[in-house]
Design a protein around this motif. Structure first.
Motif, PDB file in Angstrom:
ATOM      1  N   ARG A  15       0.855  -1.196   0.000  1.00  0.00           N
ATOM      2  CA  ARG A  15       0.000   0.000   0.000  1.00  0.00           C
ATOM      3  C   ARG A  15       0.891   1.247   0.000  1.00  0.00           C
ATOM      4  N   ASP A  36       6.031  -7.851   1.442  1.00  0.00           N
ATOM      5  CA  ASP A  36       5.345  -7.096   2.499  1.00  0.00           C
ATOM      6  C   ASP A  36       4.935  -8.056   3.614  1.00  0.00           C
ATOM      7  N   ASN A  90      11.500   0.289   0.951  1.00  0.00           N
ATOM      8  CA  ASN A  90      10.414   1.226   1.272  1.00  0.00           C
ATOM      9  C   ASN A  90       9.688   0.872   2.574  1.00  0.00           C
ATOM     10  N   TYR A 156      11.918   6.998  15.436  1.00  0.00           N
ATOM     11  CA  TYR A 156      11.670   7.009  13.982  1.00  0.00           C
ATOM     12  C   TYR A 156      12.695   7.918  13.302  1.00  0.00           C
ATOM     13  N   VAL A 189       3.433  12.776   3.721  1.00  0.00           N
ATOM     14  CA  VAL A 189       2.793  12.216   2.522  1.00  0.00           C
ATOM     15  C   VAL A 189       1.440  11.661   2.949  1.00  0.00           C
ATOM     16  N   THR A 191      -0.737   9.265   3.373  1.00  0.00           N
ATOM     17  CA  THR A 191      -0.943   7.813   3.384  1.00  0.00           C
ATOM     18  C   THR A 191      -1.478   7.414   4.763  1.00  0.00           C
TER      19      THR A 191
END
Ligand SMILES: NC(=O)c1ccc[n+]([C@@H]2O[C@H](COP(=O)([O-])OP(=O)(O)OC[C@H]3O[C@@H](n4cnc5c(N)ncnc54)[C@H](O)[C@@H]3O)[C@@H](O)[C@H]2O)c1
Length: 249
Positions: A15, A36, A90, A156, A189, A191
């Motif tokens: 996704r 994934d 990613n 993070y 972004v 998402t």
């Protein structure tokens, strides 16, 4: 067709940003293996991409924390396609506890997925790309890794700063084999991941952004596809900011 006959591996492509990059690669001629941890989503996504764009799109169950999973994905890709031209790191996770509340377990999980995962994936394709004397590696860092996180947690942000540094180390190690290694540092972004951040911090970032909007996944994919293409053959070890001007280096 910038990626005709190229074989690409993308992690976390079920996704979000990863899916849009996978769509771009397949629509421009690549065969793509999507790894994934979310097995259901990755199978559905691969099926939908193949149906929409025609090119081979293979789903793979992958937890980037596990070296065994990574080696098996790379091995499976070699058996099916015989080469790996592109690796796109990613896969990532994000959360935003206050710095004094981050637990040891949360720290370890963040580093394992966001930083160790990138390291292990790069290591796994290294011998193949060295032998091919060609390859492109692109990793997803973040603006948080530049600025210490306007909204995301310190763990993070530190993991993404690590990705920026690791990108330089792999770029140095692989340059002599014509393999380029770069990173992207997106700002916010739009998402599912963005929704994990506190709404007041999201609003702060949107209003402070000179372009006055969040990126959508196509903004990030456009930059990714450029860095993965032959047009970027003389760019290596760099991290490209894609943040609407929210942070200017
Ligand atoms: N969305 C943003 O605002 C933003 C900003 C900067 C950087 N990024 C980075 O871009 C990348 C993609 O982000 P997104 O917004 O599309 O996130 P997302 O949460 O929408 O998608 C992340 C994907 O990674 C997968 N994943 C998570 N843990 C995994 C693991 N251990 N192994 C394999 N796959 C795993 C998830 O299942 C999911 O499909 C991440 O690395 C993220 O840190 C995102």
């Amino acid at each position: 067709m910038r990626f005709k006959e190229k074989v690409a591996i993308i992690t976390g492509g079920a996704r979000g940003i990863g899916r849009t990059i996978a769509e771009g690669l397949v629509s421009e001629g690549a065969s793509v293996v999507i790894g994934d941890v979310n097995v259901e989503d990755v199978s559905r996504t691969a099926h939908e991409i193949e149906k929409a764009f025609g090119g081979p799109t293979v789903p793979f169950k992958l937890d980037v924390k596990k070296k065994r999973d990574i080696l098996s994905l790379v091995d499976g890709t070699m058996k099916e396609f015989g080469r790996v031209d592109i690796l796109c790191n990613n896969a990532g996770i994000c959360n935003s506890p206050p710095i004094d509340e981050i637990t040891e377990e949360e720290w370890d999980e963040m580093m394992d997925v966001n930083l160790k995962g990138v390291f292990l994936c790069c290591q796994a394709v290294m011998p193949i790309m060295k032998k091919q004397k060609r390859g492109r590696i692109l990793s997803m860092a973040s603006m948080a890794g530049r600025v210490g996180g306007l909204a995301a947690g310190a763990h993070y942000s530190a993991s993404k700063a690590g990705v920026i540094c690791l990108t330089k180390s792999f770029a140095r190690a692989l340059a002599t084999y014509s393999v380029t290694v770069n990173a992207l540092a997106p700002g916010p972004v739009d998402t599912d991941m963005l929704q994990t951040l506190p709404s007041d911090r999201r609003e702060f970032m949107r209003t402070e952004c000179p372009l006055e909007r969040f990126a959508d996944t196509t903004d990030i994919a456009a930059a990714a596809l450029f860095l993965l293409s032959d047009a970027a053959r003389h760019i290596t070890g760099t991290t490209l900011d894609v943040n609407g001007g929210l942070f200017m280096s």
